[in-house]
Design an enzyme around this catalytic site. Structure first.
Site, PDB file in Angstrom:
ATOM      1  N   ASP A 152     -55.751  26.328 -10.408  1.00 11.85           N
ATOM      2  CA  ASP A 152     -57.383  26.923 -10.665  1.00 11.85           C
ATOM      3  C   ASP A 152     -58.253  25.707  -9.992  1.00 11.85           C
ATOM      4  O   ASP A 152     -59.414  26.468  -9.640  1.00 11.85           O
ATOM      5  CB  ASP A 152     -57.637  27.561 -12.026  1.00 11.85           C
ATOM      6  CG  ASP A 152     -57.329  28.825 -11.896  1.00 11.85           C
ATOM      7  OD1 ASP A 152     -56.662  29.583 -11.273  1.00 11.85           O
ATOM      8  OD2 ASP A 152     -58.441  29.578 -12.761  1.00 11.85           O
ATOM      9  N   TYR A 169     -44.218  30.049 -20.019  1.00 13.84           N
ATOM     10  CA  TYR A 169     -43.991  31.418 -20.030  1.00 13.84           C
ATOM     11  C   TYR A 169     -42.794  32.656 -20.367  1.00 13.84           C
ATOM     12  O   TYR A 169     -43.323  33.826 -20.807  1.00 13.84           O
ATOM     13  CB  TYR A 169     -44.634  32.121 -18.596  1.00 13.84           C
ATOM     14  CG  TYR A 169     -45.950  32.081 -17.882  1.00 13.84           C
ATOM     15  CD1 TYR A 169     -46.545  30.962 -18.789  1.00 13.84           C
ATOM     16  CD2 TYR A 169     -46.675  32.431 -16.963  1.00 13.84           C
ATOM     17  CE1 TYR A 169     -47.968  30.449 -17.677  1.00 13.84           C
ATOM     18  CE2 TYR A 169     -48.009  32.908 -16.602  1.00 13.84           C
ATOM     19  CZ  TYR A 169     -48.274  31.164 -16.869  1.00 13.84           C
ATOM     20  OH  TYR A 169     -49.742  31.346 -16.348  1.00 13.84           O
ATOM     21  N   LYS A 194     -45.515  16.044 -18.394  1.00 10.45           N
ATOM     22  CA  LYS A 194     -46.328  15.220 -19.914  1.00 10.45           C
ATOM     23  C   LYS A 194     -45.295  14.575 -20.644  1.00 10.45           C
ATOM     24  O   LYS A 194     -45.119  15.248 -21.171  1.00 10.45           O
ATOM     25  CB  LYS A 194     -46.702  16.221 -20.577  1.00 10.45           C
ATOM     26  CG  LYS A 194     -47.787  15.887 -21.474  1.00 10.45           C
ATOM     27  CD  LYS A 194     -49.166  15.670 -21.173  1.00 10.45           C
ATOM     28  CE  LYS A 194     -49.487  14.751 -22.263  1.00 10.45           C
ATOM     29  NZ  LYS A 194     -50.940  13.881 -22.424  1.00 10.45           N
ATOM     30  N   ASP A 216     -50.327  27.165 -13.207  1.00 10.49           N
ATOM     31  CA  ASP A 216     -51.293  27.881 -13.256  1.00 10.49           C
ATOM     32  C   ASP A 216     -52.448  27.542 -13.571  1.00 10.49           C
ATOM     33  O   ASP A 216     -53.949  27.289 -12.699  1.00 10.49           O
ATOM     34  CB  ASP A 216     -50.986  28.995 -14.493  1.00 10.49           C
ATOM     35  CG  ASP A 216     -51.945  29.723 -15.122  1.00 10.49           C
ATOM     36  OD1 ASP A 216     -52.555  30.250 -13.871  1.00 10.49           O
ATOM     37  OD2 ASP A 216     -52.674  30.079 -16.011  1.00 10.49           O
TER      38      ASP A 216
HETATM   39  C1  IPM Z   1     -51.947  33.742 -11.776  1.00  8.93           C
HETATM   40  C2  IPM Z   1     -52.527  34.139 -13.254  1.00  8.93           C
HETATM   41  C3  IPM Z   1     -51.400  34.928 -13.854  1.00  8.93           C
HETATM   42  C4  IPM Z   1     -50.501  33.998 -14.271  1.00  8.93           C
HETATM   43  C5  IPM Z   1     -52.042  35.727 -14.930  1.00  8.93           C
HETATM   44  C6  IPM Z   1     -52.453  37.236 -14.787  1.00  8.93           C
HETATM   45  C7  IPM Z   1     -50.613  36.056 -15.638  1.00  8.93           C
HETATM   46  O1  IPM Z   1     -53.341  34.027 -13.914  1.00  8.93           O
HETATM   47  O2  IPM Z   1     -51.058  34.020 -11.147  1.00  8.93           O
HETATM   48  O3  IPM Z   1     -52.306  32.219 -11.719  1.00  8.93           O
HETATM   49  O4  IPM Z   1     -51.187  32.882 -15.404  1.00  8.93           O
HETATM   50  O5  IPM Z   1     -49.734  33.645 -13.423  1.00  8.93           O
HETATM   51 MG    MG Z   2     -53.643  31.335 -12.822  1.00  9.28          MG
END
Ligand code: IPM
Ligand code: MG
Length: 363
Positions: free
Chosen positions: A255, A141, A195, A251
């Site tokens: 999710d 990032y 990885k 990230d």
């Molecule tokens: C998260 C979001 C962020 C990230 C985005 C909005 C930049 O997906 O907080 O998981 O990728 O970290």
């Molecule tokens: Mg995210």
């Protein structure tokens, strides 16, 4: 001393869900929390008002705050901004980086009342309680160099996009310590996700985790490749207690873990620095498609207030009260659209917030 809390509603559903969370925060202040709050602009809202997703004034307020509550950032209105540094997401990333919020805690906890709301079979997810510890200020990032540029290729000039996946030993070590400490307080199992079969940076990651393990003999450390971890999360998620991983893998996996709990609309998060200063936000995004319709689930943001009380404000009893209040409204069968199913009562964002407030007041 009076604590300072900064509220950053942001974009999309951000303002609606933070409004509900602020009601609960104010109820905490009435119940003895010594804190004051102010608001700021971030993301697209910051860009529209001040020409930048992280206006100077917002950054100054954030630095002075003990804790920040953030709704969500981003939306189609700003997706076409040519200058990537002006995109709403940069407001969020800028806050994380400037405040050094390197430790992102993302709990995936299944409320028993929501076992039916998960897309997975109830027996696979019931009792689920995972804590994902995601490194938040490094990795791909933020790695340099990065960009899109013209380069000479075999077929003449063409554009090339590139990013750098980089971690220093000290960055790995500090997030590793957070994760080992967390595991120590929980089920004493830590799975480090990497990885290391392909990427040198994660070979180093694995080495550092192994080195730290010697200092935490009471914690059982295991390693898993990220592709397998994604599979195991949907196959047998209850094998996990604490998971530690880098920024991008975290990230993605968070999710996936969120959906196990029925809805990403249920998941709070905390992003902490070494001084326990923290930013608290729901794991979900700004959902522009449902903004302004009263459809958004405010529970992730309300539960983020609970995390704030626990990790930055030293008020664990108030945090427990909020979490119990959320459990109570779920017991009452109240559900926002994302977690509704036959036999439950669908309510709006505001009705859900009011119900939590009522349950909190009674407790
Ligand atoms: C998260 C979001 C962020 C990230 C985005 C909005 C930049 O997906 O907080 O998981 O990728 O970290
Ligand atoms: Mg995210």
């Amino acid at each position: 001393m009076t604590k300072k809390i900064l509220i950053l509603p942001g974009d999309g559903i951000g303002p609606e869900i933070t409004a509900e969370a602020v009601k609960i925060l104010d109820a905490c202040r009435e119940s003895g929390l010594d804190a004051e709050r102010e608001e700021g602009l971030v993301g697209g809202a910051g860009y529209d008002a001040a020409g930048h997703p992280l206006p100077e004034s917002t950054l100054a307020k954030a630095k002075a705050a003990d804790a920040i509550l953030l709704g969500a950032v981003g939306g189609p209105k700003w997706d076409t901004l040519e200058d990537l540094s002006k995109r709403p997401e940069k407001g969020l990333l800028g806050l994380r980086k400037n405040l050094n919020l390197f430790a992102n805690l993302r709990p995936a906890l299944l409320y028993p009342q929501l076992a039916e709301a998960s897309t997975l079979k109830p027996e696979v997810v019931s009792g689920l309680d995972i804590m994902i510890v995601r490194e938040l200020t490094g990795g791909i990032y933020f790695g340099q160099p990065r960009g899109i540029e013209q380069r000479d290729g075999e077929n003449g000039k063409e554009r090339v996009g590139f990013n750098t996946y980089v971690y220093s030993e000290s960055e790995i070590e500090r997030i590793g310590r957070v994760a080992f400490e967390m595991a120590r307080k929980r089920g004493k199992k830590l799975c480090s996700v990497d990885k290391a079969n392909v990427l040198e940076v994660t070979i180093l990651w694995r080495e550092v985790m192994n080195r730290l393990a010697a200092e935490y003999p009471d914690v059982e450390l295991s390693h898993m490749y990220v592709d397998n971890a994604a599979m195991q999360l949907v196959r047998a998620p209850k094998q996990f207690d604490v998971v530690v991983t880098g920024n991008m893998f975290g990230d993605i996996l968070s999710d996936a873990a969120a959906m196990l709990t029925g809805s990403i609309g249920m998941l709070p998060s905390a992003s902490l620095n070494e001084k326990q200063q923290g930013m608290y936000e729901p794991c979900h995004g700004s959902a522009p498609d449902i903004a302004g319709q009263g459809l958004a689930n405010p529970l992730a943001t309300i539960l983020s207030v609970a995390m704030m009380l626990r990790y930055s404000l030293g008020e664990p009893a108030l945090a427990d009260r909020i979490e119990r209040a959320v459990g109570k409204v779920l017991d009452q069968g109240l559900r926002t659209a994302d977690i509704a199913y036959p036999g439950t009562r669908q309510v709006s964002t505001r009705e859900m917030g009011d119900a939590v407030l009522a349950a909190f007041a009674e407790s």
